[in-house]
Design a protein around this motif. Structure first.
Motif, PDB file in Angstrom:
ATOM      1  N   GLY A  10      12.105 -10.837   8.546  1.00  0.00           N
ATOM      2  CA  GLY A  10      13.188 -10.690   7.610  1.00  0.00           C
ATOM      3  C   GLY A  10      12.934 -11.475   6.319  1.00  0.00           C
ATOM      4  N   THR A  11      13.752 -11.111   5.367  1.00  0.00           N
ATOM      5  CA  THR A  11      13.630 -11.681   4.032  1.00  0.00           C
ATOM      6  C   THR A  11      13.918 -13.174   4.027  1.00  0.00           C
ATOM      7  N   GLY A  12      14.971 -13.594   4.757  1.00  0.00           N
ATOM      8  CA  GLY A  12      15.310 -15.015   4.822  1.00  0.00           C
ATOM      9  C   GLY A  12      15.679 -15.579   3.467  1.00  0.00           C
ATOM     10  N   HIS A  13      15.050 -16.678   3.105  1.00  0.00           N
ATOM     11  CA  HIS A  13      15.334 -17.363   1.846  1.00  0.00           C
ATOM     12  C   HIS A  13      14.718 -16.641   0.652  1.00  0.00           C
ATOM     13  N   HIS A  63      21.421 -13.302  -1.136  1.00  0.00           N
ATOM     14  CA  HIS A  63      21.018 -14.623  -1.623  1.00  0.00           C
ATOM     15  C   HIS A  63      19.525 -14.660  -1.953  1.00  0.00           C
ATOM     16  N   ALA A  64      18.711 -14.030  -1.105  1.00  0.00           N
ATOM     17  CA  ALA A  64      17.269 -13.993  -1.370  1.00  0.00           C
ATOM     18  C   ALA A  64      16.979 -13.263  -2.671  1.00  0.00           C
ATOM     19  N   ARG A  65      17.716 -12.196  -2.916  1.00  0.00           N
ATOM     20  CA  ARG A  65      17.556 -11.467  -4.179  1.00  0.00           C
ATOM     21  C   ARG A  65      17.869 -12.388  -5.367  1.00  0.00           C
ATOM     22  N   THR A  66      18.909 -13.206  -5.218  1.00  0.00           N
ATOM     23  CA  THR A  66      19.250 -14.163  -6.274  1.00  0.00           C
ATOM     24  C   THR A  66      18.129 -15.170  -6.485  1.00  0.00           C
ATOM     25  N   VAL A  67      17.523 -15.622  -5.391  1.00  0.00           N
ATOM     26  CA  VAL A  67      16.401 -16.569  -5.492  1.00  0.00           C
ATOM     27  C   VAL A  67      15.223 -15.943  -6.233  1.00  0.00           C
ATOM     28  N   VAL A  68      14.883 -14.707  -5.874  1.00  0.00           N
ATOM     29  CA  VAL A  68      13.766 -14.031  -6.532  1.00  0.00           C
ATOM     30  C   VAL A  68      14.087 -13.787  -8.003  1.00  0.00           C
ATOM     31  N   ASP A  69      15.316 -13.376  -8.294  1.00  0.00           N
ATOM     32  CA  ASP A  69      15.728 -13.147  -9.685  1.00  0.00           C
ATOM     33  C   ASP A  69      15.649 -14.416 -10.525  1.00  0.00           C
ATOM     34  N   GLY A  70      15.877 -15.561  -9.881  1.00  0.00           N
ATOM     35  CA  GLY A  70      15.995 -16.806 -10.637  1.00  0.00           C
ATOM     36  C   GLY A  70      14.693 -17.410 -11.085  1.00  0.00           C
ATOM     37  N   PHE A  71      13.563 -16.921 -10.594  1.00  0.00           N
ATOM     38  CA  PHE A  71      12.282 -17.533 -10.958  1.00  0.00           C
ATOM     39  C   PHE A  71      11.671 -16.813 -12.152  1.00  0.00           C
ATOM     40  N   ARG A  72      11.475 -17.548 -13.232  1.00  0.00           N
ATOM     41  CA  ARG A  72      10.841 -17.040 -14.459  1.00  0.00           C
ATOM     42  C   ARG A  72      11.467 -15.730 -14.931  1.00  0.00           C
ATOM     43  N   HIS A  73      12.782 -15.771 -15.062  1.00  0.00           N
ATOM     44  CA  HIS A  73      13.545 -14.634 -15.579  1.00  0.00           C
ATOM     45  C   HIS A  73      13.357 -13.381 -14.737  1.00  0.00           C
TER      46      HIS A  73
END
Length: 410
Positions: free
Chosen positions: A157-160, A218-228
């Motif tokens: 799973g995607t997890g964090h 939440h994982a999608r938010t984490v991925v979105d948050g790195f370097r725009h």
């Protein structure tokens, strides 16, 4: 179960400002060595910078406006006054407060410092997993009429979202640049069309599956948050059962294998091996992460008893507190020769303890990790026993386990 695929609507990607910190950037603040009592304190990861934002520390406040326009490795200070806004003051005197040096956020630091709902893979372990996949994405080519093999990787799973980021970064060079200008300058309809056209042209895709809608979001938010969000467009987020979603993707491809590699980190991993292996291309790697070695053994037992078209390649132990780089274990399925000789007569000749040490000379067993040695391909075999021991001569530490399988040619 109702399956839902998370809608891929990449954020309005902004151009990164490499020379100075700009609105929307993240910054990492490390205490300077001028304060010896605080020089080993944990770094601080800011939220996306904005003119009205601020960083609260135990020694005061730093407004985002004091960071905006600064360069990497400039110094800012808590409780900044007008006389020290350029951050060039020495020591901890002057306007008072603690000095922090500004750094660009690395992926490893971002994964460790972002807010978490579940425990992420350690960056060292994520790097090891990506290394085991041995990815070599080909850059897109124009005008020659040739297309490289599409690289599709399943993660469940995607997890964090930590491994999602590492995987997406590894394949990022295989895709054309995301159409920022058409998304930003055109209307909403033109932007949506540009996104769909770009998605159809991708040469590398990460299919990230999570059973929990909350964790996937939440994982999608984490991925979105790195370097725009520069790595977000490479990922298709899915919510639902791994087996159901993989089966659906297979059906949409006329039941033809499409996965280059797969990674499974979820309860009951062995229950999903059959369908994932069916979607895997020949020689593709399927890596399972399990907290205990017995779970890896359960996966191997499923492969052997159910005739799944996989072959075990290796088993690695991951260490605690950041990983060890992968300590190798000897995990194999063995079938005593006595069982083979008497299987035709229906006699059960497997004795407790046969082949426990995995030694060909003194155990009298046929050894196999994938089922090809006995020439019977994917036939379901009975009488298998397990060899499980650490490789000798290396330090024993705790942690989880990686089981690396390969898709056989049927």
């Amino acid at each position: 179960m109702l399956l839902r695929r998370a809608v891929l609507t990449p954020p309005r990607l902004q151009r990164r400002h490499l020379s100075t910190f700009a609105p929307g950037d993240l910054a990492l603040l490390r205490p300077t060595k001028s304060d010896r009592n605080n020089s080993y304190a944990s770094p601080i990861l800011t939220k996306p910078l904005s003119p009205t934002g601020r960083v609260e520390t135990h020694k005061g406040i730093i407004p985002h406006s004091a960071i905006l326009g600064k360069q990497r490795r400039d110094v800012v200070r808590t409780n900044i006054s007008n006389s020290t806004r350029d951050g060039r003051g020495k020591g901890s005197g002057g306007a008072g407060g603690q000095e922090y040096r500004l750094h660009e956020v690395k992926l490893e630091e971002y994964v460790r410092l972002t807010r978490r709902l579940v425990t992420p893979l350690y960056p060292q372990d994520a790097g090891l997993i990506v290394g085991l996949l041995d990815l070599h994405p080909e850059p897109p080519r124009w005008g020659d009429g040739k297309e490289g093999e599409k690289l599709e990787i399943l993660e469940a799973g995607t997890g964090h979202g930590a491994l999602t980021l590492y995987l997406s970064r590894a394949v990022h060079g295989a895709n054309m640049p995301f159409p920022r200008s058409r998304q930003e300058e055109g209307g909403e309809e033109d932007g949506a069309i540009a996104v769909e056209q770009w998605k159809a042209s991708r040469n590398a895709v990460i299919h990230s599956i999570e059973i929990s809608d909350k964790y996937s979001s939440h994982a999608r938010t984490v991925v979105d948050g790195f370097r725009h969000g520069m790595y977000t467009p490479n990922v298709d987020f899915h919510v639902g059962s791994v087996s159901d979603i993989t089966s659906s993707l297979l059906t949409s491809r006329n039941n033809q294998p499409f996965l280059s590699h797969a990674f499974l980190d979820l309860p009951g991993t062995e229950q999903h091996l059959g369908i994932v292996a069916k979607a895997l291309k020949v020689d593709g790697a399927l890596i399972v992460f399990c907290p205990s070695i017995t779970q890896v053994m359960a996966c191997l037992e499923t492969v052997k008893t159910e005739g799944v078209g996989l072959e075990m390649e290796r088993v690695l132990e991951l260490g605690v507190n950041g990983g060890t780089g992968g300590r190798e274990w000897d995990v194999r399925a063995v079938r005593p020769r006595a069982a083979r000789q008497h299987s035709a007569t229906g006699m059960d000749s497997v004795r407790d303890g046969d082949g426990e040490n995995g030694n060909r000379e003194d155990s009298g067993v046929e050894l196999s990790s994938g089922g090809e040695e006995d020439g019977r391909g994917d036939k379901k075999d009975e009488g298998w026993k397990m060899i499980c021991r650490p490789k000798v001569g290396e330090l024993v530490v705790g942690g989880g386990f990686l089981g690396v399988f390969r898709k056989k040619r049927l």
